[in-house]
Design a protein around this motif. Structure first.
Motif, PDB file in Angstrom:
ATOM      1  N   UNK A 242       2.553  -7.868 -28.297  1.00 37.77           N
ATOM      2  CA  UNK A 242       2.081  -7.987 -26.912  1.00 37.77           C
ATOM      3  C   UNK A 242       3.199  -7.740 -25.905  1.00 37.77           C
ATOM      4  N   UNK A 243       4.429  -8.096 -26.315  1.00 39.29           N
ATOM      5  CA  UNK A 243       5.552  -8.066 -25.378  1.00 39.29           C
ATOM      6  C   UNK A 243       6.342  -6.752 -25.452  1.00 39.29           C
ATOM      7  N   UNK A 247       2.712  -2.397 -23.360  1.00 40.71           N
ATOM      8  CA  UNK A 247       1.666  -3.303 -22.878  1.00 40.71           C
ATOM      9  C   UNK A 247       2.126  -4.128 -21.672  1.00 40.71           C
ATOM     10  N   UNK A 248       3.348  -3.861 -21.199  1.00 38.30           N
ATOM     11  CA  UNK A 248       3.938  -4.707 -20.158  1.00 38.30           C
ATOM     12  C   UNK A 248       3.079  -4.758 -18.896  1.00 38.30           C
ATOM     13  N   UNK A 249       2.595  -3.593 -18.447  1.00 34.89           N
ATOM     14  CA  UNK A 249       1.824  -3.553 -17.200  1.00 34.89           C
ATOM     15  C   UNK A 249       0.554  -4.406 -17.323  1.00 34.89           C
ATOM     16  N   UNK A 382      -7.865  -9.365 -28.406  1.00 37.08           N
ATOM     17  CA  UNK A 382      -8.036 -10.759 -28.837  1.00 37.08           C
ATOM     18  C   UNK A 382      -6.779 -11.578 -28.543  1.00 37.08           C
ATOM     19  N   UNK A 383      -5.604 -11.027 -28.865  1.00 31.97           N
ATOM     20  CA  UNK A 383      -4.351 -11.755 -28.616  1.00 31.97           C
ATOM     21  C   UNK A 383      -4.077 -11.902 -27.121  1.00 31.97           C
ATOM     22  N   UNK A 384      -4.193 -10.764 -26.409  1.00 35.87           N
ATOM     23  CA  UNK A 384      -3.880 -10.778 -24.977  1.00 35.87           C
ATOM     24  C   UNK A 384      -4.880 -11.633 -24.210  1.00 35.87           C
ATOM     25  N   UNK A 385      -6.170 -11.487 -24.552  1.00 34.59           N
ATOM     26  CA  UNK A 385      -7.210 -12.265 -23.864  1.00 34.59           C
ATOM     27  C   UNK A 385      -7.033 -13.755 -24.094  1.00 34.59           C
TER      28      UNK A 385
END
Length: 455
Positions: A242-243, A247-249, A382-385
């Protein structure tokens, strides 16, 4: 592709019905949040609870919701969007029944924790499901109905709680749980989730059902298939992924909006509203009804404007309104401290609270959830949400817990801080938040996470 008629569909009966079933879960969320305020005096009198014990009952909902939020993404990916909604409703129904039947603080807390876990799951899966089933030209308005129904759930509890007992009020809380649970048997699964797990035939059948029997779904189905296949070439997502820069924006926008939404003071205003109304010379119940009268129409206006004006302008107007309102309430406390304009300061506080509620309902209440459901690619959703939803509930808990301490430190300072954070939100939206109106989920995600579609 942007203007293709096959992607810009009208609202079919299936889409409307599926959205209504999904947002029954949002009214469960609203009912749970709105319950503790009208039930407070009845529960404390009947069960002999101290204020500290009742505070535990009120805040344990957020602990349960954080637990639910942590697991929400993985569960929605593993079981599907529909089954996750049904699973969450089982916890909500158990929670409400435990509250109805409780004879002690212990049972109340167990019920509230179970209810919190259920709404923690719902707060992620409902907007995601709606975003995944609706056509791009209607997605914003339909996803914002989530916020409208949360608002309606809170409002029903506030208004009905004035006239009925706390046990009967908890029984009323079960009604939207049952409506959603039964309704889930009659709606299709998310075609994008079916595509993610490789069920292409079911994906196309669900998409055809949602777009209408005679609709040409080939272009939308092809776009979903292409994008899903591209993402499936990537390795299984882990939390550290995720980091990464690609995917930063999306992560900054998703997490940033939730932090700013909560630290703008919405829960502080909500919890302190009745005492502000009382200090303004109104009864708490009249003030509460005044808030409902402002919130529901403004939320409805936000739903109507979402796909007309777009997300960014609504967010900026909403944040500017909450900024102005925060400073207005802060100014009223400052004038009260200096004994200036004593007859006007309560009215200023009242106007400030109503402007804050109305402005928040217009955009900042619902749009962060809409954008959360749009910006993350399906392999990271799923992870980000889950992360974004946990951040929201954690922020909610921090502000709820810290609010009384902040007010003891400085009433005026507290609201000036809230107003300043709302002002920062305007700049954050102007600089970083993309416009997602009228674009497919695949277009939004490819533009925000450019490497995820190429690698």
């Amino acid at each position: 592709m942007q203007n293709s008629s096959s992607l810009a569909s009208s609202a079919t009966v299936a889409v409307v019905l599926s959205t209504l079933v999904a947002v029954s879960g949002s009214s469960v969320f609203g009912s749970a949040v709105g319950y503790s305020s009208p039930a407070q005096s009845g529960i404390m009198d009947d069960l002999g609870l101290s204020l500290a014990e009742y505070s535990v009952f009120g805040s344990i909902l957020t602990i349960g919701a954080m637990l639910g939020a942590v697991m929400s993404g993985k569960l929605a990916d593993f079981m599907g969007r529909r089954v996750t909604m049904g699973f969450s409703e089982i916890f909500c129904i158990i929670g409400w029944l435990a509250i109805v039947l409780s004879k002690s603080a212990w049972w109340l807390d167990i019920g509230r924790l179970s209810l919190g876990y259920g709404i923690g799951l719902l707060s992620y899966v409902v907007p995601v499901y709606i975003a995944e089933i609706t056509p791009k030209n209607l997605r914003g308005a339909f996803t914002t109905v989530n916020q409208l129904m949360i608002c309606c759930g809170v409002s029903v509890m506030y208004v009905v709680g004035i006239v009925i007992t706390w046990r009967n009020l908890a029984l009323i809380g079960i009604i939207p749980c049952l409506l959603q649970f039964l309704g889930l048997f009659f709606i299709p699964e998310s075609p994008r989730w079916l595509a993610k797990i490789g069920r292409w035939v079911d994906c196309e059948a669900a998409l055809q059902c949602l777009r209408g029997k005679s609709a040409n779904i080939s272009e939308e189905a092809a776009e979903i298939r292409d994008y899903t296949e591209t993402l499936q070439r990537l390795s299984e997502a882990r939390i550290v992924d995720l980091f990464q820069q690609q995917y930063a924006h999306s992560l900054i926008v998703g997490v940033g909006l939730m932090v700013l939404q909560q630290f703008g003071g919405v829960n502080g205003i909500a919890y302190y509203a009745s005492s502000i109304f009382i200090s303004a010379g109104f009864s708490g119940s009249i003030g509460t009804i005044a808030m409902v009268v402002v919130k529901v129409p403004m939320t409805m206006l936000g739903v109507v404007l979402m796909d007309i004006s777009g997300r960014r302008p609504l967010l900026m107007v909403s944040a500017a309104g909450t900024c102005l309102a925060g400073f207005l309430v802060g100014l009223s406390f400052l004038l009260q401290d200096h004994q200036i304009w004593k007859e006007f300061t309560p009215i200023m506080a009242l106007v400030g609270v109503l402007v804050f509620s109305g402005s928040f309902s217009l955009g900042m209440g619902g749009i962060p959830w809409v954008i959360m459901s749009e910006i993350f690619p399906i392999n990271m959703k799923s992870l980000a949400g889950s992360l974004v939803t946990v951040v929201n509930w954690l922020g909610s808990w921090i502000i709820s817990y810290a609010f009384n301490f902040l007010m003891n430190w400085s009433s005026k300072g507290t609201f000036f801080i809230f107003g300043s954070i709302c002002g920062l939100t305007v700049l954050f939206v102007a600089k970083l938040v993309p416009e997602t109106k009228g674009r497919t989920l695949e277009e939004i995600q490819a533009s925000m996470n450019p490497f995820s579609a190429k690698r």
